[in-house]
Enzyme design. Sequence first.
Site, PDB file in Angstrom:
ATOM      1  N   MET A 262       0.849  -1.200   0.000  1.00 34.18           N
ATOM      2  CA  MET A 262       0.000   0.000   0.000  1.00 34.18           C
ATOM      3  C   MET A 262       0.883   1.248   0.000  1.00 34.18           C
ATOM      4  O   MET A 262       0.892   2.024   0.956  1.00 34.18           O
ATOM      5  CB  MET A 262      -0.914  -0.075   1.226  1.00 34.18           C
ATOM      6  CG  MET A 262      -2.033   0.917   1.234  1.00 34.18           C
ATOM      7  SD  MET A 262      -3.322   0.524   0.055  1.00 34.18           S
ATOM      8  CE  MET A 262      -4.726   1.299   0.867  1.00 34.18           C
ATOM      9  N   GLY A 263       1.634   1.449  -1.092  1.00 35.80           N
ATOM     10  CA  GLY A 263       2.404   2.683  -1.273  1.00 35.80           C
ATOM     11  C   GLY A 263       1.580   3.663  -2.087  1.00 35.80           C
ATOM     12  O   GLY A 263       0.345   3.557  -2.131  1.00 35.80           O
TER      13      GLY A 263
ATOM     14  N   ARG B 238       5.637  -5.699 -11.087  1.00 30.33           N
ATOM     15  CA  ARG B 238       6.712  -6.300 -11.882  1.00 30.33           C
ATOM     16  C   ARG B 238       6.364  -7.778 -12.088  1.00 30.33           C
ATOM     17  O   ARG B 238       5.862  -8.444 -11.164  1.00 30.33           O
ATOM     18  CB  ARG B 238       8.055  -6.195 -11.159  1.00 30.33           C
ATOM     19  CG  ARG B 238       8.716  -4.827 -11.257  1.00 30.33           C
ATOM     20  CD  ARG B 238       9.160  -4.472 -12.674  1.00 30.33           C
ATOM     21  NE  ARG B 238       9.850  -3.190 -12.738  1.00 30.33           N
ATOM     22  CZ  ARG B 238       9.262  -2.018 -12.986  1.00 30.33           C
ATOM     23  NH1 ARG B 238       7.951  -1.956 -13.196  1.00 30.33           N
ATOM     24  NH2 ARG B 238       9.983  -0.908 -13.051  1.00 30.33           N
TER      25      ARG B 238
ATOM     26  N   THR C  54       0.300  -4.856 -11.845  1.00 27.45           N
ATOM     27  CA  THR C  54       0.855  -3.707 -12.571  1.00 27.45           C
ATOM     28  C   THR C  54       2.221  -3.358 -11.992  1.00 27.45           C
ATOM     29  O   THR C  54       2.751  -2.281 -12.272  1.00 27.45           O
ATOM     30  CB  THR C  54      -0.056  -2.460 -12.437  1.00 27.45           C
ATOM     31  OG1 THR C  54      -0.288  -2.229 -11.041  1.00 27.45           O
ATOM     32  CG2 THR C  54      -1.363  -2.627 -13.161  1.00 27.45           C
TER      33      THR C  54
ATOM     34  N   GLU D 163       9.632 -10.366 -19.590  1.00 23.83           N
ATOM     35  CA  GLU D 163       9.296  -9.357 -20.595  1.00 23.83           C
ATOM     36  C   GLU D 163      10.398  -9.146 -21.620  1.00 23.83           C
ATOM     37  O   GLU D 163      11.566  -9.104 -21.219  1.00 23.83           O
ATOM     38  CB  GLU D 163       9.071  -8.007 -19.878  1.00 23.83           C
ATOM     39  CG  GLU D 163       7.637  -7.714 -19.633  1.00 23.83           C
ATOM     40  CD  GLU D 163       7.436  -6.460 -18.809  1.00 23.83           C
ATOM     41  OE1 GLU D 163       6.904  -6.569 -17.705  1.00 23.83           O
ATOM     42  OE2 GLU D 163       7.820  -5.389 -19.272  1.00 23.83           O
TER      43      GLU D 163
ATOM     44  N   HIS E  34       2.853  -3.657 -20.610  1.00 23.00           N
ATOM     45  CA  HIS E  34       3.550  -2.742 -19.687  1.00 23.00           C
ATOM     46  C   HIS E  34       3.251  -1.261 -20.008  1.00 23.00           C
ATOM     47  O   HIS E  34       4.147  -0.511 -20.389  1.00 23.00           O
ATOM     48  CB  HIS E  34       5.065  -3.009 -19.704  1.00 23.00           C
ATOM     49  CG  HIS E  34       5.741  -2.576 -18.422  1.00 23.00           C
ATOM     50  ND1 HIS E  34       6.834  -3.213 -17.884  1.00 23.00           N
ATOM     51  CD2 HIS E  34       5.470  -1.551 -17.574  1.00 23.00           C
ATOM     52  CE1 HIS E  34       7.206  -2.599 -16.764  1.00 23.00           C
ATOM     53  NE2 HIS E  34       6.384  -1.581 -16.561  1.00 23.00           N
TER      54      HIS E  34
ATOM     55  N   ILE F 180       1.082   4.091  -5.323  1.00 19.15           N
ATOM     56  CA  ILE F 180       0.247   3.553  -6.406  1.00 19.15           C
ATOM     57  C   ILE F 180      -0.874   2.676  -5.832  1.00 19.15           C
ATOM     58  O   ILE F 180      -2.015   2.712  -6.312  1.00 19.15           O
ATOM     59  CB  ILE F 180       1.112   2.780  -7.434  1.00 19.15           C
ATOM     60  CG1 ILE F 180       2.153   3.721  -8.059  1.00 19.15           C
ATOM     61  CG2 ILE F 180       0.234   2.159  -8.523  1.00 19.15           C
ATOM     62  CD1 ILE F 180       3.201   3.026  -8.939  1.00 19.15           C
TER      63      ILE F 180
HETATM   64  C1  GLV Z   1       7.371   1.382 -14.693  1.00 19.03           C
HETATM   65  O1  GLV Z   1       7.149   0.218 -14.697  1.00 19.03           O
HETATM   66  C2  GLV Z   1       8.160   2.039 -13.707  1.00 19.03           C
HETATM   67  O2  GLV Z   1       8.672   1.387 -12.786  1.00 19.03           O
HETATM   68  O3  GLV Z   1       8.306   3.260 -13.810  1.00 19.03           O
END
Ligand code: GLV
Length: 320
Positions: free
Chosen positions: A154-155, A238, A236, A267, A285, A157
């Site tokens: 819970m940062g 890694r 979303t 990836e 991504h 983003i």
């Molecule tokens: C994108 O994936 C980032 O880490 O900026």
Amino acid sequence: MARVVVTGKIPSGGLERLKAEHEVTAWEKDDAISRAELLTMVAGADAIVSLLTEKIDDKLLDSAGPQLKSVSNVAVGYNNIDVPACEKRGVLVTNTPGVLTEATADIAMSLILMATRRLGEGERVIRAQEPWQWGMFYMLGMGLQGRQLGIVGMGQIGIATARRAKAFGMNIAYTRRSPLEDNVVKELDAKYMSMDELIESSDVLSLHCPYSPATHHLMSENQFARMKKTAFLINTARGPIVHEQALVDALKSGQIAGAGLDVFENEPAVNPGLLELDNAVLIPHLGSATVETRAAMADIAATNALAILAGAQAPNLVTS
Ligand code: GLV
């Protein structure tokens, strides 16, 4: 004038600011630079401005040489950089937090909607010109109202994603290493849970933690086995936080209901098993991929590099 190497194409604002003060060598092709070209290009650099597709390791630092002062990643995640190796040589590492929070949360919310409402699957039917018609039981998904969104990490983003999900009527639960500020807990009515509790009780589990050895394959066979059969996984963050083959197996066997992925374990390769699954939403991504966000990221990376080259404290230093 210092020598600055920019390892990929970046928006012009940031690039021009670097060029105004230093001698800049920038990779100008659309395709990512090859490893061999990268090792040659960084030789003699005082500062490197890197993209997340470039691995900054001992070998690259050797190629750059002892005069290297900084590596400024144009990304918030910096798992492409061996930070301890940089620290050993006194090379400072920076990232670009904050400016991509909202764009990435938009993508997380989009994936939640796409996966739970089967939007990719629906679009494929139309594009394939398959026969279809409205039906009472046709392509039913899961409504979000009253469902639990479990946020892993819970940062900034994670919080921005939770805000969006709350507006869609979801209940917010989360796990994180340090306590969450009281005002955020109150605003989101967010419930702290252990990772185990979160996995077992969430209807949608969304990953927002950094990737590190500690989070490698955080979601694997055991975790999928403990999720609700009706639950969805969203990533979303890694790719390697998720054991991709275990996810394929869980999606195939109905162990979980679906997944929405913006990132992949190897990836740009995608596990072929995922490609066959209608209950997986797959996008390439795109978390920070807006014109405004990418411009801001390049600008911050330039600010970070310029500050270090000027001998000032860089605002976005990261440490191991
Ligand atoms: C994108 O994936 C980032 O880490 O900026």
